[in-house]
Scaffold this motif. Structure first.
Motif, short mmCIF file in Angstrom:
data_model
loop_
_atom_site.label_atom_id
_atom_site.label_comp_id
_atom_site.label_asym_id
_atom_site.label_seq_id
_atom_site.Cartn_x
_atom_site.Cartn_y
_atom_site.Cartn_z
N ILE A 20 0.83 -1.21 0.00
CA ILE A 20 0.00 0.00 0.00
C ILE A 20 0.87 1.26 0.00
O ILE A 20 0.47 2.29 -0.51
N GLN A 28 -1.63 3.76 -4.92
CA GLN A 28 -2.92 3.14 -5.28
C GLN A 28 -2.82 2.22 -6.50
O GLN A 28 -3.29 1.08 -6.46
N TYR A 42 -7.48 -0.57 -2.54
CA TYR A 42 -6.82 0.59 -1.94
C TYR A 42 -7.87 1.51 -1.31
O TYR A 42 -7.76 1.92 -0.16
N ALA A 43 -8.91 1.82 -2.10
CA ALA A 43 -9.97 2.71 -1.61
C ALA A 43 -10.68 2.08 -0.40
O ALA A 43 -11.04 2.78 0.56
N VAL A 75 -8.34 2.53 2.67
CA VAL A 75 -8.26 3.93 3.12
C VAL A 75 -9.57 4.34 3.81
O VAL A 75 -9.57 5.01 4.84
N ALA A 96 -10.13 5.38 8.20
CA ALA A 96 -10.23 6.84 8.29
C ALA A 96 -10.31 7.25 9.76
O ALA A 96 -10.86 6.49 10.58
N THR A 150 -9.86 0.77 13.59
CA THR A 150 -8.42 0.61 13.81
C THR A 150 -8.17 -0.04 15.18
O THR A 150 -7.30 -0.92 15.30
N VAL A 167 -2.86 5.02 7.56
CA VAL A 167 -4.09 5.66 7.07
C VAL A 167 -4.63 6.61 8.14
O VAL A 167 -4.98 7.76 7.86
N GLY A 225 -2.76 9.78 8.19
CA GLY A 225 -2.72 10.53 6.93
C GLY A 225 -1.51 10.28 6.07
O GLY A 225 -1.35 10.87 5.01
N VAL A 239 -0.94 7.58 4.45
CA VAL A 239 -1.52 6.98 3.24
C VAL A 239 -2.93 7.53 3.12
O VAL A 239 -3.69 7.48 4.08
N ASP A 240 -3.24 8.14 1.96
CA ASP A 240 -4.63 8.64 1.81
C ASP A 240 -5.12 8.54 0.38
O ASP A 240 -4.42 8.03 -0.49
#
Ligand code: HEM
Length: 228
Positions: free
Chosen positions: A40, A44, A149-150, A153, A157, A164, A222, A225, A227-228
């Protein structure tokens, strides 16, 4: 005299071998999956491309997603055999002591050794949630299996911090479980000396910490931030 024969695999030693072999299969999966997740950090396009490639391994020899389904079957059989052998061994240990100790002896063994059973249950529940989250997408805010990937992410968030947190608890449970499992397997296979035992303990600890760090890097990247 009644002589009962039991197949070698159902002996306690056989069942421990089943635990070790299936444990190794699962650890290999965990290492491969962690390395895949770390992609990751390469962006993306690269991550999504990797996920699509996973569905095509073996082509053109094997059609479509065959390899993936073979892998899934191997994993499922390994998990079921691992749980089955663990349960049989636990029931046998209990049957060998039908009357429980009147006074509990001081708790022995590491924290990891004492939490194998509940740790296993937490991991099982996590895997069910995880499949509905990132494989089928049913519990994911994006939930599009073609855009991993989406999905990742969106999953971690900052406003979904509880996801998490749950992943962190599950990964730490995997770490404890693995540390004890790897230690037991390495101790049985290696030198039965204090030195061999120390080495087995150290290798198991390094493996567990490396896997935990590798897995947790993704949700925390993620969340913060990176990875976003
Ligand atoms: C925070 C850490 C993790 C992340 C970010 C993560 C991410 C993912 C993603 C994105 C997928 C879907 C892949 C795809 O369909 O293209 C997946 C599938 C999967 N993950 Fe994880 N994973 C994590 C931890 C774990 C752990 C700890 C386990 C096992 C205890 C696990 C077991 C699985 C399994 C069994 C699949 C399904 C593979 C399949 O049959 O397609 N994952 N994971």
């Amino acid at each position: 005299m009644v002589v009962t024969t039991r197949s070698p695999i159902r002996s306690s030693v056989g069942l421990k071998a089943v635990m070790a072999v299936t444990g190794i299969v699962l650890v290999l999966f965990l290492i491969a999956h962690m390395l895949g997740n770390l992609k990751i950090f390469t962006g993306q396009t690269s991550f999504d491309h990797y996920a699509h490639w996973l569905r095509e391994i073996g082509a053109p020899l094997l059609p479509g997603v065959w390899f993936l389904w073979i892998l899934r079957t191997v994993l499922l059989v390994a998990v079921l055999a691992h749980i089955g052998a663990a349960t049989t061994l636990a029931l046998r240990a209990r049957a060998a002591r039908p009357v429980r100790y009147a006074h509990r002896r001081p708790v022995q063994g590491s924290y990891a050794a004492r939490t194998m059973r509940w740790g296993g249950v937490i991991i099982g529940l996590f895997v069910i949630y995880h499949l509905l989250d990132l494989t089928t997408g049913a519990l994911n805010p994006v939930g599009d299996p073609s855009r991993p990937y989406a999905n990742v992410v969106a999953d971690f968030a900052p406003d979904r911090w509880y996801v998490t947190l749950f992943y962190t608890l599950a990964v730490v449970a995997v770490g404890f479980h693995l540390r004890h499992g790897a230690f037991s397997a390495l101790r049985s296979l290696g030198q039965q000396t204090p030195r061999g035992e120390r080495r087995a303990r150290a290798v198991a600890l390094v493996l567990a910490v490396a896997l935990c760090a590798g897995y947790l890097a993704v949700p925390f990247a993620v969340l913060t931030g990176l990875v976003d």
